[in-house]
Design an enzyme around this catalytic site. Sequence first.
Site, PDB file in Angstrom:
ATOM      1  N   HIS A 116      30.673  24.361  24.136  1.00  0.00           N
ATOM      2  CA  HIS A 116      31.172  25.501  24.913  1.00  0.00           C
ATOM      3  C   HIS A 116      31.160  26.783  24.075  1.00  0.00           C
ATOM      4  O   HIS A 116      30.969  27.869  24.614  1.00  0.00           O
ATOM      5  CB  HIS A 116      32.569  25.198  25.451  1.00  0.00           C
ATOM      6  CG  HIS A 116      32.591  23.946  26.268  1.00  0.00           C
ATOM      7  ND1 HIS A 116      31.871  23.823  27.430  1.00  0.00           N
ATOM      8  CD2 HIS A 116      33.186  22.745  26.051  1.00  0.00           C
ATOM      9  CE1 HIS A 116      32.037  22.611  27.922  1.00  0.00           C
ATOM     10  NE2 HIS A 116      32.831  21.936  27.107  1.00  0.00           N
TER      11      HIS A 116
ATOM     12  N   HIS B 146      36.562  25.775  28.707  1.00  0.00           N
ATOM     13  CA  HIS B 146      35.107  25.916  28.580  1.00  0.00           C
ATOM     14  C   HIS B 146      34.646  27.346  28.331  1.00  0.00           C
ATOM     15  O   HIS B 146      33.600  27.553  27.719  1.00  0.00           O
ATOM     16  CB  HIS B 146      34.420  25.395  29.846  1.00  0.00           C
ATOM     17  CG  HIS B 146      34.473  23.906  29.971  1.00  0.00           C
ATOM     18  ND1 HIS B 146      33.744  23.192  30.907  1.00  0.00           N
ATOM     19  CD2 HIS B 146      35.175  22.965  29.272  1.00  0.00           C
ATOM     20  CE1 HIS B 146      33.995  21.899  30.787  1.00  0.00           C
ATOM     21  NE2 HIS B 146      34.863  21.736  29.809  1.00  0.00           N
TER      22      HIS B 146
ATOM     23  N   THR C  57      42.918  41.112  45.328  1.00  0.00           N
ATOM     24  CA  THR C  57      42.138  39.874  45.271  1.00  0.00           C
ATOM     25  C   THR C  57      41.998  39.317  43.855  1.00  0.00           C
ATOM     26  O   THR C  57      41.579  38.170  43.684  1.00  0.00           O
ATOM     27  CB  THR C  57      40.700  40.133  45.772  1.00  0.00           C
ATOM     28  OG1 THR C  57      40.126  41.158  44.947  1.00  0.00           O
ATOM     29  CG2 THR C  57      40.690  40.563  47.228  1.00  0.00           C
TER      30      THR C  57
ATOM     31  N   ASP D 194      47.747  46.737  40.139  1.00  0.00           N
ATOM     32  CA  ASP D 194      47.730  47.930  40.990  1.00  0.00           C
ATOM     33  C   ASP D 194      48.904  47.851  41.963  1.00  0.00           C
ATOM     34  O   ASP D 194      49.798  46.987  41.837  1.00  0.00           O
ATOM     35  CB  ASP D 194      46.354  48.110  41.670  1.00  0.00           C
ATOM     36  CG  ASP D 194      46.081  47.102  42.777  1.00  0.00           C
ATOM     37  OD1 ASP D 194      46.964  46.257  43.092  1.00  0.00           O
ATOM     38  OD2 ASP D 194      44.972  47.158  43.351  1.00  0.00           O
TER      39      ASP D 194
ATOM     40  N   CYS E 220      45.538  42.320  41.179  1.00  0.00           N
ATOM     41  CA  CYS E 220      45.317  43.347  42.211  1.00  0.00           C
ATOM     42  C   CYS E 220      45.350  42.606  43.551  1.00  0.00           C
ATOM     43  O   CYS E 220      45.939  41.530  43.638  1.00  0.00           O
ATOM     44  CB  CYS E 220      44.026  44.135  41.968  1.00  0.00           C
ATOM     45  SG  CYS E 220      42.485  43.220  42.097  1.00  0.00           S
TER      46      CYS E 220
HETATM   47  C1  RB5 Z   1      43.381  47.688  47.093  1.00  0.00           C
HETATM   48  O1  RB5 Z   1      43.422  47.906  48.461  1.00  0.00           O
HETATM   49  C2  RB5 Z   1      42.399  46.560  46.762  1.00  0.00           C
HETATM   50  O2  RB5 Z   1      41.100  46.993  46.973  1.00  0.00           O
HETATM   51  C3  RB5 Z   1      42.579  46.089  45.329  1.00  0.00           C
HETATM   52  O3  RB5 Z   1      43.877  45.690  45.133  1.00  0.00           O
HETATM   53  C4  RB5 Z   1      41.721  44.908  44.915  1.00  0.00           C
HETATM   54  O4  RB5 Z   1      41.839  43.856  45.794  1.00  0.00           O
HETATM   55  C5  RB5 Z   1      40.327  45.226  44.571  1.00  0.00           C
HETATM   56  O5  RB5 Z   1      39.523  44.374  44.171  1.00  0.00           O
END
Ligand code: RB5
Length: 150
Positions: A133, A98, A67, A8, A65
Site C-alpha cells: 500500500h 490502504h 456532502t 461550512d 460540508c
Molecule cells: C452547500 O450548499 C453545499 O454545496 C456544500 O455544503 C457541499 O455539499 C459541497 O460539496
Amino acid sequence: MRIGIGNDHTALELKAEIIAFLEENGHEVVDYGTKEAKSCDYPVYGEIVARAVAAGEVERGILICGTGLGISLAANKVKGIRAAVCSEPYTAKMSRAHNDCQVLAFGARIVGAELAKMIVDVWLNTEFEGGRHQRRVDMINAVEAESNWH
Ligand code: RB5
C-alpha cells in the site's frame, strides 16, 4: 491526538457533536471551520485544514460540508494531502489501512451524528498497513509531483 476540524454552514450542528465526541475521547481539537449559519464557501475551510495538516500544525483533519465532496476536493489540492469522503465505517477504515489518508470528510446532509461518530472512531483507530500500500501511495505522490504543484 491533535485534530483540525473544518466545516461550512451546513455542518454547524454535526461539527459540535463531533468535537464533543473527539474531546470525550481525549483528543485536542482545533476548530478552523465557520461558526456562522450564514452561507459560506466550503473550499476556504478545506484548504485551511489541509494546509494545517500538511504543515504539521495538526496530525489529522476532519472536514464536513453538505456532502463531504466539495470540501474534500479543495483539501486534495494541497500538496501531500489525501482526503477521503466516507459515508460508512468500512471506507473510513480502508482509507487509513490502504490509502494512509490524513483527512476524513463526510456530509452533514448524508450521515447522522451517530454514524458520523462511528466513521470518525474507526478512522482514528486504524493504522496504515504500509507494504504494497505504501508503493501505491508513492505512485499517487508521483502523479502529484509530475503535476508540478506547489
Ligand atoms: C452547500 O450548499 C453545499 O454545496 C456544500 O455544503 C457541499 O455539499 C459541497 O460539496
